[in-house]
Enzyme design. Structure first.
Site, PDB file in Angstrom:
ATOM      1  N   GLN A  27       0.956  -1.259  -0.121  1.00 15.07           N
ATOM      2  CA  GLN A  27      -0.082   0.066  -0.113  1.00 15.07           C
ATOM      3  C   GLN A  27       0.897   1.283  -0.128  1.00 15.07           C
ATOM      4  O   GLN A  27       0.448   2.259  -0.484  1.00 15.07           O
ATOM      5  CB  GLN A  27      -0.970  -0.110   1.168  1.00 15.07           C
ATOM      6  N   TYR A  54       2.920 -11.572   4.280  1.00 12.97           N
ATOM      7  CA  TYR A  54       2.741 -10.139   3.867  1.00 12.97           C
ATOM      8  C   TYR A  54       3.221  -9.545   2.527  1.00 12.97           C
ATOM      9  O   TYR A  54       4.438  -9.568   2.432  1.00 12.97           O
ATOM     10  CB  TYR A  54       2.922  -9.054   5.023  1.00 12.97           C
ATOM     11  N   GLN A 177      -1.409 -14.418  19.217  1.00 12.29           N
ATOM     12  CA  GLN A 177      -1.477 -13.186  18.687  1.00 12.29           C
ATOM     13  C   GLN A 177      -2.992 -13.065  18.008  1.00 12.29           C
ATOM     14  O   GLN A 177      -2.980 -13.840  16.674  1.00 12.29           O
ATOM     15  CB  GLN A 177      -0.240 -12.900  17.568  1.00 12.29           C
ATOM     16  N   ARG A 228      -8.615   2.791   4.451  1.00 11.85           N
ATOM     17  CA  ARG A 228      -8.816   1.400   4.114  1.00 11.85           C
ATOM     18  C   ARG A 228      -9.736   0.972   3.461  1.00 11.85           C
ATOM     19  O   ARG A 228      -9.829  -0.099   2.928  1.00 11.85           O
ATOM     20  CB  ARG A 228      -8.376   0.745   5.459  1.00 11.85           C
ATOM     21  N   GLU A 294       1.287   9.666  16.780  1.00  8.39           N
ATOM     22  CA  GLU A 294       0.232  10.039  17.584  1.00  8.39           C
ATOM     23  C   GLU A 294      -0.239   8.597  18.160  1.00  8.39           C
ATOM     24  O   GLU A 294      -0.451   8.893  19.604  1.00  8.39           O
ATOM     25  CB  GLU A 294      -0.933  10.597  16.623  1.00  8.39           C
ATOM     26  N   ASN A 295      -0.165   7.574  17.709  1.00  9.92           N
ATOM     27  CA  ASN A 295      -0.570   6.394  18.165  1.00  9.92           C
ATOM     28  C   ASN A 295       0.069   5.870  19.484  1.00  9.92           C
ATOM     29  O   ASN A 295      -0.426   5.400  20.393  1.00  9.92           O
ATOM     30  CB  ASN A 295      -1.040   5.285  17.163  1.00  9.92           C
TER      31      ASN A 295
END
Length: 337
Positions: A27, A54, A177, A228, A294-295
């Site tokens: 992406q 991925y 996970q 997304r 920020e996160n």
């Protein structure tokens, strides 16, 4: 940044983990991906999660290049094996011995490292005896190619069976996970208690529910450009379950809670999963460095009990809690080309 032990193991990880699913190698351009990784490092993130599947191995390559030059001992690199990779032939997938032993070597080469800190079974392989899978993982650990092993999206019963074999084989099985967020709580009834009993910690993915919990998706409104939900490379499929007006309306109701705590909606969502004592770390992704900056402000945040109760009240019955969903979403057979 705050740091936590991964379950009852001796491995300490950053409680905010940078993950590159759906972004690196697909992406976002490599330069942007590298900038995000460097922003994570600058913020104190030391733990990086990826998987061979991925972007069909490209994400591992991008991560390896982005981390090149960093002190290896100061990082925790996590990757996974199960889904088809490469030409996706009949042995390019699953948790059979042949695939695991070949997959770990490929991952190490792409990540530019001699070992990974955590090697994870990306799903449960119903076509391979669990004894074969765990024996192969034991050889990976004993050869020094991985320090610890973990699993992703396994049921409580599967985790118990894997842990029993890990004890026999004398290998550190330390983590699970799963997907976990305010909206998706299917692990709470069975997986979390089993993991706590066995000493496993949760490394949770999608704490922001694919971006829905940022509040940027408004009921009845056009989708934000470049979000997304508009991505045709897999992102829109993953977020589809939340793109209902009843869910989006409830999420908008969380805005006052976030405001009162001085948090953004995304920070509230990440901080929320970290309130669970069995959660060792929450994975965040990013397409821009400022999203990382920020996160990570969710690290160390404690949400008061009254605010946690208000969140439950606001979301009500749109929360998915059924523990059977883990098994229902599990592959019934190996995926091959």
């Amino acid at each position: 940044m705050d740091y936590r032990h991964l379950g009852r193991s001796g491995l300490v990880i950053s409680e905010i983990i940078y993950g590159n699913w759906l972004t690196h190698g697909s992406q976002v351009e490599n330069d942007a991906a590298t900038a995000c990784v460097h922003a994570a490092l600058d913020a104190g993130i030391t733990t990086f999660d990826t998987a061979d599947v991925y972007a069909n191995t490209a994400a591992e390559t991008v991560l390896g290049e982005a981390l090149a030059g960093q002190r290896r001992e100061s990082l925790e690199i996590l990757t996974k094996v199960y889904w088809p990779t490469g030409p996706k032939g009949h042995n390019d997938t699953g948790l059979g011995r042949k695939h695991i032993m070949e997959a770990i070597d490929g991952s190490l080469q792409r990540l530019q490292t001699d070992y990974v800190d955590l090697y994870q079974a990306h799903r449960f392989d119903v076509t391979t005896p669990l004894e074969e899978t765990m024996s192969a993982f034991a050889d990976v650990v004993h050869s020094g190619k991985a320090h610890y092993i973990g699993v992703s999206e396994w049921t409580a019963d599967q985790i118990r069976a894997g842990a029993a074999l890990a004890r026999e084989l004398k290998i550190p099985f330390v983590s699970s996970q799963p997907q976990y967020s305010m909206l998706w709580r299917v692990i709470e009834e069975e997986v979390v208690p089993a993991s706590a009993e066995l000493g496993l910690g949760q490394i949770v993915w999608s704490p922001i529910a694919q971006g829905v919990l940022t509040g940027k998706y408004k009921p009845g409104q056009p989708l934000p450009e470049g979000s997304r939900a508009t991505d045709d490379k897999g992102g829109s499929n993953m977020i589809a379950r939340w793109m209902r007006d009843d869910v989006l309306e409830r999420v908008q109701g969380l805005t006052p809670v976030a405001d009162e705590l001085g948090l953004s909606m995304a920070q509230l969502a990440v901080a929320w999963v970290l309130q669970n004592d069995n959660v060792s770390g929450a994975i965040i992704g990013a397409s821009r460095p400022e999203q990382v900056t920020e996160n990570v402000k969710a690290a160390g945040v404690r949400i008061p009990a009254e605010a946690m109760a208000r969140i439950d009240e606001v979301l009500g019955d749109v929360v998915e809690r059924d523990p059977a969903r883990t098994k229902q979403d599990m592959p019934r057979k190996r995926a091959v080309a």
